[in-house]
Design an enzyme around this catalytic site. Structure first.
Site, PDB file in Angstrom:
ATOM      1  N   CYS A  29       0.819  -1.226   0.000  1.00  0.00           N
ATOM      2  CA  CYS A  29       0.000   0.000   0.000  1.00  0.00           C
ATOM      3  C   CYS A  29       0.847   1.268   0.000  1.00  0.00           C
ATOM      4  CB  CYS A  29      -0.942  -0.002   1.196  1.00  0.00           C
ATOM      5  SG  CYS A  29      -1.950  -1.486   1.274  1.00  0.00           S
ATOM      6  N   HIS A  47      -3.617   6.822   2.233  1.00  0.00           N
ATOM      7  CA  HIS A  47      -4.026   5.523   1.698  1.00  0.00           C
ATOM      8  C   HIS A  47      -5.351   5.160   2.347  1.00  0.00           C
ATOM      9  CE1 HIS A  47      -4.419   1.401   0.843  1.00  0.00           C
ATOM     10  NE2 HIS A  47      -3.989   0.967   2.021  1.00  0.00           N
ATOM     11  N   ASN A  54     -10.357  -0.751  -0.163  1.00  0.00           N
ATOM     12  CA  ASN A  54      -8.901  -0.571  -0.111  1.00  0.00           C
ATOM     13  C   ASN A  54      -8.307  -1.055  -1.435  1.00  0.00           C
ATOM     14  OD1 ASN A  54      -6.145  -0.908   0.274  1.00  0.00           O
ATOM     15  ND2 ASN A  54      -6.343  -1.757   2.345  1.00  0.00           N
TER      16      ASN A  54
HETATM   17  C1  LIG Z   1     -10.445  -5.688   9.516  1.00  0.00           C
HETATM   18  C2  LIG Z   1     -11.097  -4.764  10.514  1.00  0.00           C
HETATM   19  C3  LIG Z   1     -12.195  -3.961   9.853  1.00  0.00           C
HETATM   20  C4  LIG Z   1     -11.697  -5.597  11.617  1.00  0.00           C
HETATM   21  O1  LIG Z   1     -12.296  -4.761  12.605  1.00  0.00           O
HETATM   22  P1  LIG Z   1     -12.070  -5.087  14.159  1.00  0.00           P
HETATM   23  O2  LIG Z   1     -12.887  -4.139  14.906  1.00  0.00           O
HETATM   24  O3  LIG Z   1     -10.589  -5.058  14.376  1.00  0.00           O
HETATM   25  O4  LIG Z   1     -12.689  -6.517  14.273  1.00  0.00           O
HETATM   26  P2  LIG Z   1     -12.018  -7.859  14.827  1.00  0.00           P
HETATM   27  O5  LIG Z   1     -11.124  -8.428  13.772  1.00  0.00           O
HETATM   28  O6  LIG Z   1     -11.433  -7.591  16.180  1.00  0.00           O
HETATM   29  O7  LIG Z   1     -13.296  -8.757  14.974  1.00  0.00           O
HETATM   30  C5  LIG Z   1     -14.347  -8.422  15.875  1.00  0.00           C
HETATM   31  C6  LIG Z   1     -15.468  -9.415  15.692  1.00  0.00           C
HETATM   32  O8  LIG Z   1     -16.106  -9.181  14.437  1.00  0.00           O
HETATM   33  C7  LIG Z   1     -16.165 -10.398  13.682  1.00  0.00           C
HETATM   34  N1  LIG Z   1     -16.048 -10.065  12.271  1.00  0.00           N
HETATM   35  C8  LIG Z   1     -14.926  -9.987  11.508  1.00  0.00           C
HETATM   36  N2  LIG Z   1     -15.256  -9.657  10.261  1.00  0.00           N
HETATM   37  C9  LIG Z   1     -16.600  -9.530  10.224  1.00  0.00           C
HETATM   38  C10 LIG Z   1     -17.512  -9.203   9.210  1.00  0.00           C
HETATM   39  N3  LIG Z   1     -17.118  -8.912   7.953  1.00  0.00           N
HETATM   40  N4  LIG Z   1     -18.824  -9.155   9.530  1.00  0.00           N
HETATM   41  C11 LIG Z   1     -19.259  -9.410  10.752  1.00  0.00           C
HETATM   42  N5  LIG Z   1     -18.435  -9.735  11.771  1.00  0.00           N
HETATM   43  C12 LIG Z   1     -17.103  -9.780  11.502  1.00  0.00           C
HETATM   44  C13 LIG Z   1     -14.992 -11.217  14.187  1.00  0.00           C
HETATM   45  O9  LIG Z   1     -15.202 -12.591  13.921  1.00  0.00           O
HETATM   46  C14 LIG Z   1     -14.999 -10.881  15.647  1.00  0.00           C
HETATM   47  O10 LIG Z   1     -16.011 -11.655  16.255  1.00  0.00           O
HETATM   48  P3  LIG Z   1     -15.802 -12.239  17.743  1.00  0.00           P
HETATM   49  O11 LIG Z   1     -15.654 -11.030  18.620  1.00  0.00           O
HETATM   50  O12 LIG Z   1     -17.070 -13.004  17.961  1.00  0.00           O
HETATM   51  O13 LIG Z   1     -14.574 -13.066  17.673  1.00  0.00           O
HETATM   52  C15 LIG Z   1     -10.060  -3.766  11.098  1.00  0.00           C
HETATM   53  O14 LIG Z   1      -9.223  -4.417  12.028  1.00  0.00           O
HETATM   54  C16 LIG Z   1      -9.197  -3.138  10.038  1.00  0.00           C
HETATM   55  O15 LIG Z   1      -9.671  -2.393   9.197  1.00  0.00           O
HETATM   56  N6  LIG Z   1      -7.887  -3.396  10.051  1.00  0.00           N
HETATM   57  C17 LIG Z   1      -6.966  -2.907   9.068  1.00  0.00           C
HETATM   58  C18 LIG Z   1      -7.322  -3.342   7.702  1.00  0.00           C
HETATM   59  C19 LIG Z   1      -6.165  -3.799   6.916  1.00  0.00           C
HETATM   60  O16 LIG Z   1      -5.395  -4.607   7.330  1.00  0.00           O
HETATM   61  N7  LIG Z   1      -6.023  -3.272   5.713  1.00  0.00           N
HETATM   62  C20 LIG Z   1      -4.994  -3.643   4.842  1.00  0.00           C
HETATM   63  C21 LIG Z   1      -3.725  -2.970   5.155  1.00  0.00           C
HETATM   64  S1  LIG Z   1      -3.502  -1.367   4.624  1.00  0.00           S
END
Ligand SMILES: CC(C)(COP(=O)(O)OP(=O)(O)OC[C@H]1O[C@@H](n2cnc3c(N)ncnc32)[C@H](O)[C@@H]1OP(=O)(O)O)[C@@H](O)C(=O)NCCC(=O)NCCS
Length: 337
Positions: A123, A264, A294
């Site tokens: 990215c 980004h 993204n």
């Molecule tokens: C991916 C992202 C949106 C997840 O959000 P989060 O708040 O961190 O969520 P978590 O991964 O902690 O998951 C929380 C819960 O939601 C659930 N969950 C994950 N994806 C889900 C979806 N699409 N829909 C519904 N529930 C979802 C998980 O299973 C978890 O459930 P649990 O609490 O029962 O275990 C966030 O971490 C993010 O944007 N990270 C960076 C993205 C990235 O890496 N981008 C690329 C690099 S630039």
């Protein structure tokens, strides 16, 4: 073909003279995704800010997207492809293992004098590329270049993994950089960094030399992108804040001097959280992730093109590009447009 003579005049500036972008026409909505995995529009939108993303068809490749964005940028700049000195494509979803995607773009544009290569900084690839090309132009080694961020991430997306498949989209953005003397504007400064100890936070492991196609994979999901979302989230906010602060301090700028920060587009909440820590007013932070998801290296040039074409950025404005991605890598550029 690289220039043989150098013009090391300190007045050489690398000026962005054109921009363009292109996304495939097919759109995938959050409602579509909710029919594929256990998720909802409400969950995706509230956690990421994403509503829709664009998807390539089987026939649409990374070089195709890159070429379409490049044509628009060249047209904006009024530059003939035949006069280009260099083509750089920032991508982690290349046309093939080799040759580089940039060589396919060179062929498609008929840019016969240009040398061409790809950069794989995920990215941060577009920001890294601008940093490099800026040096070549300021040193007088190069008159003009196309810098393109182009990705087809949906081709390496695991559509069964709800925590990652909601995030990504396809697209390309490009800028033309030209050497101008005494222009009084151009790329003013760049800061870049990497920390390979966090490579596991974001990766796609097959098929490289560690997991060659000749050996069965211990985990078939290694053909797809894998992310540790929470880890990425925390690091991204910190690195964006540090990179923008570095830019402001190095260039002796305040937030009042900056017209727009283009981050980004990895997650609207990450961008908003970084903006809050920087005390950046809402109108100086551009977010379009709701439409594209993204798009990795393509997201900054797509956003920049949108800002320019909608007059959110005007000639003479100071703009900061900032990115964070796999590696992990990060970087920022200060541009006087
Ligand atoms: C991916 C992202 C949106 C997840 O959000 P989060 O708040 O961190 O969520 P978590 O991964 O902690 O998951 C929380 C819960 O939601 C659930 N969950 C994950 N994806 C889900 C979806 N699409 N829909 C519904 N529930 C979802 C998980 O299973 C978890 O459930 P649990 O609490 O029962 O275990 C966030 O971490 C993010 O944007 N990270 C960076 C993205 C990235 O890496 N981008 C690329 C690099 S630039």
């Amino acid at each position: 073909m690289e220039k043989k003579t150098e013009d090391r005049s300190p007045t050489n500036r690398a000026v962005i003279t054109g921009c363009g972008s292109f996304v495939p026409s097919k759109i995938l909505t959050n409602e579509d995704l909710a029919r594929m995995v256990d998720t909802s529009d409400e969950w995706i939108n509230s956690r990421t800010g994403i509503k829709t993303r664009h998807l390539t068809s089987d026939e649409e490749s990374t070089a195709y997207l890159a070429t379409e964005a490049a044509k628009r940028a060249l047209q904006y700049a009024g530059l003939d492809a035949e006069d280009l000195g260099l083509i750089v494509v920032a991508t982690i979803t290349p046309e093939m293992v080799f040759p580089s995607t940039a060589c396919f773009v060179q062929q498609a544009l008929g840019a016969k004098k240009a040398w061409a290569f790809d950069i794989g900084a995920a990215c941060s690839g577009f920001v890294y590329s601008l940093h490099l090309v800026h040096q070549l132009i300021e040193n007088g080694r190069l008159d003009s270049a196309l810098v393109i961020g182009a990705e087809t991430l949906t081709k390496i997306t695991n559509w069964k993994d709800r925590s990652s498949c909601i995030l990504f989209g396809d697209g390309a953005g490009a800028v033309v950089l030209q050497r101008k003397q005494n222009a009084g504007r151009g790329i003013l400064y760049s800061t870049v960094g990497a920390d390979g100890t966090f490579w596991e936070a974001l990766n796609c492991q097959a098929y490289g030399s560690r997991h060659p196609v000749s050996r069965p994979l211990d985990n078939p999901d290694k053909v797809y992108m894998q992310i540790k979302g929470r880890e990425v989230y925390q690091q991204a906010v910190r690195r964006i804040v540090d990179a923008v602060t570095d830019c402001l301090e190095h260039c002796g700028l305040t937030l009042d001097d900056v017209a727009m920060v283009i981050s980004h587009q990895m997650n609207a909440r990450i961008i908003e959280s970084a903006a809050k820590r920087l005390n950046l007013p809402e109108e100086k932070v551009f977010i379009n992730i709701q439409n594209y998801g993204n798009t990795s290296a393509a997201s900054v040039p797509i956003a920049f093109d949108e800002c320019v074409r909608h007059s959110k950025i005007k000639k003479g404005d100071i703009v900061i590009f900032v990115a964070f991605g796999a590696g992990v890598t990060w970087g920022a550029n200060v541009i006087e447009f």
